[in-house]
Design a protein around this motif. Sequence first.
Motif, PDB file in Angstrom:
ATOM      1  N   TYR A   2      22.173 -14.188  -6.431  1.00 33.21           N
ATOM      2  CA  TYR A   2      21.486 -13.489  -5.350  1.00 33.21           C
ATOM      3  C   TYR A   2      19.973 -13.607  -5.520  1.00 33.21           C
ATOM      4  N   VAL A   3      19.293 -14.129  -4.494  1.00 38.51           N
ATOM      5  CA  VAL A   3      17.840 -14.210  -4.463  1.00 38.51           C
ATOM      6  C   VAL A   3      17.367 -13.329  -3.314  1.00 38.51           C
ATOM      7  N   GLU A   4      16.396 -12.462  -3.590  1.00 37.49           N
ATOM      8  CA  GLU A   4      15.946 -11.523  -2.567  1.00 37.49           C
ATOM      9  C   GLU A   4      14.950 -12.201  -1.626  1.00 37.49           C
ATOM     10  N   ASP A   5      15.472 -13.110  -0.816  1.00 36.82           N
ATOM     11  CA  ASP A   5      14.659 -13.727   0.228  1.00 36.82           C
ATOM     12  C   ASP A   5      15.126 -13.203   1.572  1.00 36.82           C
ATOM     13  N   THR A   6      14.673 -13.805   2.658  1.00 34.32           N
ATOM     14  CA  THR A   6      14.997 -13.303   3.999  1.00 34.32           C
ATOM     15  C   THR A   6      15.875 -14.314   4.715  1.00 34.32           C
ATOM     16  N   SER A  25      17.714 -10.306   7.726  1.00 28.84           N
ATOM     17  CA  SER A  25      17.818  -9.356   6.618  1.00 28.84           C
ATOM     18  C   SER A  25      16.981  -9.846   5.451  1.00 28.84           C
ATOM     19  N   GLY A  26      16.154  -8.946   4.900  1.00 26.29           N
ATOM     20  CA  GLY A  26      15.347  -9.304   3.753  1.00 26.29           C
ATOM     21  C   GLY A  26      13.958  -8.698   3.836  1.00 26.29           C
ATOM     22  N   PRO A  27      13.141  -8.915   2.821  1.00 30.92           N
ATOM     23  CA  PRO A  27      11.827  -8.256   2.765  1.00 30.92           C
ATOM     24  C   PRO A  27      10.859  -8.662   3.862  1.00 30.92           C
ATOM     25  N   ASP A  28      11.046  -9.845   4.450  1.00 30.85           N
ATOM     26  CA  ASP A  28      10.128 -10.304   5.493  1.00 30.85           C
ATOM     27  C   ASP A  28      10.556  -9.880   6.898  1.00 30.85           C
ATOM     28  N   ALA A  29      11.636  -9.109   7.021  1.00 31.16           N
ATOM     29  CA  ALA A  29      12.106  -8.712   8.353  1.00 31.16           C
ATOM     30  C   ALA A  29      11.041  -7.970   9.151  1.00 31.16           C
ATOM     31  N   PRO A  30      10.298  -6.993   8.556  1.00 30.11           N
ATOM     32  CA  PRO A  30       9.264  -6.308   9.349  1.00 30.11           C
ATOM     33  C   PRO A  30       8.165  -7.240   9.838  1.00 30.11           C
ATOM     34  N   SER A  31       7.686  -8.143   8.969  1.00 31.64           N
ATOM     35  CA  SER A  31       6.609  -9.039   9.397  1.00 31.64           C
ATOM     36  C   SER A  31       7.086 -10.015  10.459  1.00 31.64           C
ATOM     37  N   ILE A  32       8.353 -10.455  10.375  1.00 30.75           N
ATOM     38  CA  ILE A  32       8.904 -11.339  11.411  1.00 30.75           C
ATOM     39  C   ILE A  32       8.981 -10.604  12.738  1.00 30.75           C
ATOM     40  N   ALA A  69      14.623  -4.950  20.511  1.00 28.31           N
ATOM     41  CA  ALA A  69      14.587  -5.166  19.063  1.00 28.31           C
ATOM     42  C   ALA A  69      14.693  -3.834  18.340  1.00 28.31           C
ATOM     43  N   VAL A  70      15.346  -3.868  17.191  1.00 26.91           N
ATOM     44  CA  VAL A  70      15.464  -2.676  16.354  1.00 26.91           C
ATOM     45  C   VAL A  70      15.263  -3.098  14.901  1.00 26.91           C
ATOM     46  N   LEU A  71      14.450  -2.347  14.178  1.00 25.27           N
ATOM     47  CA  LEU A  71      14.223  -2.578  12.756  1.00 25.27           C
ATOM     48  C   LEU A  71      14.859  -1.435  11.981  1.00 25.27           C
ATOM     49  N   MET A  72      15.733  -1.771  11.025  1.00 24.69           N
ATOM     50  CA  MET A  72      16.400  -0.770  10.194  1.00 24.69           C
ATOM     51  C   MET A  72      15.881  -0.919   8.772  1.00 24.69           C
ATOM     52  N   VAL A  73      15.111   0.062   8.346  1.00 31.79           N
ATOM     53  CA  VAL A  73      14.436  -0.009   7.056  1.00 31.79           C
ATOM     54  C   VAL A  73      15.422   0.309   5.934  1.00 31.79           C
ATOM     55  N   ARG A  74      15.327  -0.456   4.844  1.00 26.71           N
ATOM     56  CA  ARG A  74      16.200  -0.254   3.684  1.00 26.71           C
ATOM     57  C   ARG A  74      16.076   1.181   3.163  1.00 26.71           C
ATOM     58  N   PRO A  75      17.117   1.778   2.611  1.00 27.02           N
ATOM     59  CA  PRO A  75      18.457   1.228   2.412  1.00 27.02           C
ATOM     60  C   PRO A  75      19.433   1.546   3.547  1.00 27.02           C
ATOM     61  N   ARG A  76      18.934   2.111   4.641  1.00 27.30           N
ATOM     62  CA  ARG A  76      19.838   2.553   5.718  1.00 27.30           C
ATOM     63  C   ARG A  76      20.113   1.397   6.677  1.00 27.30           C
ATOM     64  N   SER A  77      20.792   0.377   6.159  1.00 25.63           N
ATOM     65  CA  SER A  77      21.128  -0.787   6.982  1.00 25.63           C
ATOM     66  C   SER A  77      22.418  -1.396   6.467  1.00 25.63           C
ATOM     67  N   TYR A  78      22.939  -2.389   7.173  1.00 27.75           N
ATOM     68  CA  TYR A  78      24.204  -3.019   6.803  1.00 27.75           C
ATOM     69  C   TYR A  78      24.134  -3.646   5.417  1.00 27.75           C
ATOM     70  N   THR A  79      22.990  -4.268   5.093  1.00 27.98           N
ATOM     71  CA  THR A  79      22.852  -4.969   3.821  1.00 27.98           C
ATOM     72  C   THR A  79      22.119  -4.160   2.754  1.00 27.98           C
ATOM     73  N   ARG A  80      21.619  -2.976   3.102  1.00 31.51           N
ATOM     74  CA  ARG A  80      20.730  -2.175   2.263  1.00 31.51           C
ATOM     75  C   ARG A  80      19.389  -2.879   2.025  1.00 31.51           C
ATOM     76  N   GLU A  81      19.083  -3.813   2.899  1.00 31.58           N
ATOM     77  CA  GLU A  81      17.767  -4.434   2.939  1.00 31.58           C
ATOM     78  C   GLU A  81      17.133  -4.090   4.279  1.00 31.58           C
ATOM     79  N   ASP A  82      15.842  -4.444   4.460  1.00 28.36           N
ATOM     80  CA  ASP A  82      15.252  -4.326   5.786  1.00 28.36           C
ATOM     81  C   ASP A  82      15.972  -5.286   6.720  1.00 28.36           C
ATOM     82  N   VAL A  83      16.460  -4.773   7.845  1.00 25.80           N
ATOM     83  CA  VAL A  83      17.225  -5.582   8.791  1.00 25.80           C
ATOM     84  C   VAL A  83      16.578  -5.488  10.172  1.00 25.80           C
ATOM     85  N   ARG A 108      15.188 -17.999   6.324  1.00 23.83           N
ATOM     86  CA  ARG A 108      16.032 -19.191   6.206  1.00 23.83           C
ATOM     87  C   ARG A 108      17.373 -18.905   6.848  1.00 23.83           C
ATOM     88  N   LEU A 109      18.094 -19.960   7.207  1.00 29.40           N
ATOM     89  CA  LEU A 109      19.396 -19.792   7.852  1.00 29.40           C
ATOM     90  C   LEU A 109      20.398 -19.221   6.858  1.00 29.40           C
TER      91      LEU A 109
END
Length: 456
Positions: A2-6, A25-32, A69-83, A108-109
């Motif tokens: 597991y690599v914590e990318d987006t 899903s991942g740390p770059d979700a808010p900036s995207i 659009a909806v942003l779900m901030v970690r950990p309250r998301s499907y993946t427990r990441e920013d989604v 990334r895909l």
Amino acid sequence: MYVEDTIAAISTAAGEGGVGIVRVSGPDAPSIAHRVFRRGFNGDFESHRFYYGSVIDTVTGEVVDEAMAVLMVRPRSYTREDVLEIQCHGGYLVTRRVLELVLAAGARLAEPGEFTRRAFLNGRIDLVQAEAVIDVIRAKTGAALALAQHQRQGRLSQRLDTVMAELRQALALVEAFIDFPEDDIDPAAQDALTVHVRKAAEMVEELIAGFDEGRVLREGVAVLIAGKPNVGKSSLLNTLLQEKRAIVTSVPGTTRDIIEEVVNIRGLPLRMIDTAGIRETEDIVEKEGVRLTLEKIPEADLVLLVVDGSRPLDEDDRMILAALAGKRLILVENKCDLPRAVQIPDELALMPRVMVSTSRGDGIDELKEAIFQTFIHGAAIDSREYVAVSRVRHRDLLSRSTMHLAAFEQGLASGFTLELLAVELRDALAAVGEVTGETTPDDILDVIFDRFCIGK
């Protein structure tokens, strides 16, 4: 690893639809979200709130689509990441275009099942719940869906957690005596040890006993309709389907190909297979149909052997019986609205038998019940409390656990060393843990999640 990318993917089915969803899903979700989605005001996204706006090509400034659009901030998301989820129009081209912009913005895909895999790796769900997600998606009947939802909600996992708690208690007792080798296991401690192990074994055996029912609810069963020509096989299929799917005529040998349809009987998904009548024939096409029928017989979980109740059995009927030797059968006497002339031979006397009339619909409900009871033995599958093992992987691991528990009890009675007894308990615990994902090797995880679609 597991690599914590987006990661990003289209989460809705391919093709045209009212809405298409691109999930990130991942740390770059808010900036995207800030880069590709334009709202009527600046500022941060409030978590779990939908915003109306437009998806923008950041290079040309072109409006690609009107969207939500909806942003779900970690950990309250499907993946427990920013989604981030962008809901655009559901055309193939527009969703691909939105995905391309998200990928260009830093994601990334995603690989197949990677969102659910991250939910598992981040501790939101265990492996049983993760596998249940795909069963929810693929469920064909209400009962199959209910079973999958029960597993997704963690009801099977709770049973397994109870098993592991008993095994840990037993292992703790054994290891305590290993740490103090000068002390022998006293009778009270040995009795407590036996109680923990037997409780665990009984719960595991109960889950294994329900496997057949769980499997058929999840996978369905193949039911072959067999018999000689003109006994009413195609009429029976049409009656069960409540539609005219197979051609029915008075000419023997009308059905020459395999016809398959799905029937739902009280939540049990059945793949009904209508076949050519089996008989000796010189017709080249009909002979090929008979050959295909004989090839299909080994694949069937159940055979409905249809005979004409208004006529005595003949050599063609006996030839079919020989071809069906060893198969699970229900004898269906059709044409019960006519005077009965068939004599059931002794070898069929104990076989489940139902009398029907496909022309009037008589006996069809009784036949459905007989099929259902063949696979589901009185379990209340629509109950909120119904829990069953439905995967071969789970069954095999639990069976491995019972082998180690049986070896433990035998070793305890035979005076084996505590170290050997501890090994059996650890192996039993590891087998159950592999079901839930606590001890599952990475290569097995790869196989499990590769079965998912991209975007889930």
